[in-house]
Design an enzyme around this catalytic site. Structure first.
Site, PDB file in Angstrom:
ATOM      1  N   ASN A   5      25.488   7.164  -4.718  1.00 33.31           N
ATOM      2  CA  ASN A   5      26.790   6.855  -4.123  1.00 33.31           C
ATOM      3  C   ASN A   5      27.428   8.178  -3.709  1.00 33.31           C
ATOM      4  OD1 ASN A   5      29.420   6.094  -3.561  1.00 33.31           O
ATOM      5  ND2 ASN A   5      29.930   5.562  -5.689  1.00 33.31           N
ATOM      6  N   LYS A   7      30.085   8.678  -2.113  1.00 31.44           N
ATOM      7  CA  LYS A   7      31.556   8.635  -2.093  1.00 31.44           C
ATOM      8  C   LYS A   7      32.079   9.250  -0.788  1.00 31.44           C
ATOM      9  CE  LYS A   7      31.479   8.476  -7.065  1.00 31.44           C
ATOM     10  NZ  LYS A   7      32.175   8.721  -8.328  1.00 31.44           N
ATOM     11  N   HIS A  90      33.489  -0.855  -7.316  1.00 31.69           N
ATOM     12  CA  HIS A  90      33.450   0.482  -7.920  1.00 31.69           C
ATOM     13  C   HIS A  90      34.797   0.791  -8.570  1.00 31.69           C
ATOM     14  CE1 HIS A  90      33.285   4.796  -8.428  1.00 31.69           C
ATOM     15  NE2 HIS A  90      31.978   4.630  -8.475  1.00 31.69           N
ATOM     16  N   GLU A  92      36.578   3.339  -8.633  1.00 31.37           N
ATOM     17  CA  GLU A  92      37.570   4.047  -7.803  1.00 31.37           C
ATOM     18  C   GLU A  92      38.306   3.073  -6.902  1.00 31.37           C
ATOM     19  OE1 GLU A  92      34.756   7.007  -6.551  1.00 31.37           O
ATOM     20  OE2 GLU A  92      34.805   7.785  -8.592  1.00 31.37           O
ATOM     21  N   GLU A 163      29.401   1.055 -15.413  1.00 37.49           N
ATOM     22  CA  GLU A 163      29.936   2.406 -15.274  1.00 37.49           C
ATOM     23  C   GLU A 163      31.241   2.521 -16.057  1.00 37.49           C
ATOM     24  OE1 GLU A 163      28.358   4.352 -11.438  1.00 37.49           O
ATOM     25  OE2 GLU A 163      30.115   3.197 -10.907  1.00 37.49           O
ATOM     26  N   GLY A 169      32.364  10.958 -13.078  1.00 41.30           N
ATOM     27  CA  GLY A 169      32.822  12.229 -12.517  1.00 41.30           C
ATOM     28  C   GLY A 169      33.466  13.144 -13.545  1.00 41.30           C
ATOM     29  N   SER A 205      28.243  10.156 -14.706  1.00 41.96           N
ATOM     30  CA  SER A 205      27.766  11.497 -15.045  1.00 41.96           C
ATOM     31  C   SER A 205      26.275  11.543 -15.388  1.00 41.96           C
ATOM     32  CB  SER A 205      28.605  12.096 -16.180  1.00 41.96           C
ATOM     33  OG  SER A 205      29.965  12.210 -15.769  1.00 41.96           O
ATOM     34  N   GLY A 226      26.592   9.393  -8.779  1.00 39.78           N
ATOM     35  CA  GLY A 226      27.628   9.913  -7.897  1.00 39.78           C
ATOM     36  C   GLY A 226      27.357  11.367  -7.542  1.00 39.78           C
TER      37      GLY A 226
HETATM   38  P1  PGA Z   1      29.233  10.315 -11.212  1.00 43.18           P
HETATM   39  O1  PGA Z   1      29.685   8.977 -10.435  1.00 43.18           O
HETATM   40  O2  PGA Z   1      27.732  10.241 -11.290  1.00 43.18           O
HETATM   41  O3  PGA Z   1      29.719  11.421 -10.343  1.00 43.18           O
HETATM   42  O4  PGA Z   1      29.876  10.252 -12.550  1.00 43.18           O
HETATM   43  C1  PGA Z   1      29.055   7.755 -10.683  1.00 43.18           C
HETATM   44  C2  PGA Z   1      29.661   6.692  -9.811  1.00 43.18           C
HETATM   45  O5  PGA Z   1      30.866   6.725  -9.579  1.00 43.18           O
HETATM   46  O6  PGA Z   1      28.962   5.788  -9.306  1.00 43.18           O
END
Ligand code: PGA
Length: 249
Positions: A5, A7, A90, A92, A163, A169, A205, A226
């Protein structure tokens, strides 16, 4: 499955270069499905860059209407034929943009009407984990999707990504035990409700250093990546960890 992803990162030329780099490293992979999820404006160019390869192309979101006065939105009709799959729910979108469980369900149903594979992301916040309601939150998010789907989707048509919001993140990954517990619960919950469970991914992460131990968990079928998906060598290492874990099953 390992899905990257991206983003809201990269320009179109940077995204095409990233897609080519992923193609070079993971394009011949047959044991694991590898997907890239660039921003909407990249989709056409990235489709061309990865044409005739096994890589899957996904969008990061979709709206639930077919067309009309919905300024700035992208309908499933627009991405069907261009994408193989779409991510909905997601964290976010849920937490920064205020999307509800019900809206996520409508997005799921709309994407399925157009034959798109769907990755549904679910997960609890830090305070929800602390008060012991992680599993209840995940169930509520999944139930909204199943309610919107009217009939149970086939396990081949969708994927769930667990997640935990506090791990996205942040560099603070769930421990393999924490991730395994919730992923096993998701599988049981969906099997009880729908007769079968789709694949369950972990996200939050995931990097080169922790992918192998996470993917070795019996109920984790891959990852939604991500930050590390923007680094082709790291992403390829994560894909290789999924291949190794799959072969060990
Ligand atoms: P990250 O994001 O690997 O940067 O923690 C994962 C995601 O939001 O799908």
């Amino acid at each position: 499955m390992v899905a990257g992803n991206w983003k809201m990162n990269t320009t179109v030329p940077e995204g095409v270069a990233l897609a080519r780099a992923v193609l070079e490293r993971c394009g011949a992979e047959t044991a694991v499905e590898v997907a890239v999820l660039p921003p909407f404006v990249h989709l056409w160019a990235v489709r061309e860059a990865i044409a005739a390869s096994r890589l899957l192309l996904g969008a990061q979101d979709v709206y639930w209407e077919e067309s009309g006065a919905f300024t700035g939105e992208v309908s499933p009709r627009m991405i069907a034929g261009l994408c193989d799959l779409v991510l909905v729910g997601h964290s976010e979108r849920r937490h920064l943009l205020g999307e509800t469980d019900e809206q996520t369900g409508r997005k799921f149903a709309a994407a399925r009407r157009h034959g798109l594979g769907v990755i549904v992301a679910v997960g609890e916040t830090a305070s929800e984990r602390d008060d012991g309601s992680a599993v209840a939150i995940v169930d509520r998010q999944l139930d909204a999707v199943l309610a919107a789907a009217h009939r149970a989707p086939s396990p081949d048509d969708w994927v769930v990504a667990y997640e935990p919001v506090w791990a996205i993140g942040t560099g603070r990954t769930a421990t393999p035990e924490q991730a395994q517990d919730v992923c096993a619960h998701i599988r049981e919950h969906l099997t009880a409700l729908a007769g079968a469970s789709p694949r369950v991914l972990y996200g939050g992460s995931v990097g080169a250093d922790n992918a192998a131990e996470l993917f070795a968990c019996p109920d984790i079928d891959g990852g939604l990546i991500g930050g590390a998906s923007l680094k082709p060598d790291v992403f390829a290492t994560i894909v290789a960890a999924a291949v190794t874990a799959g072969a060990a099953r």
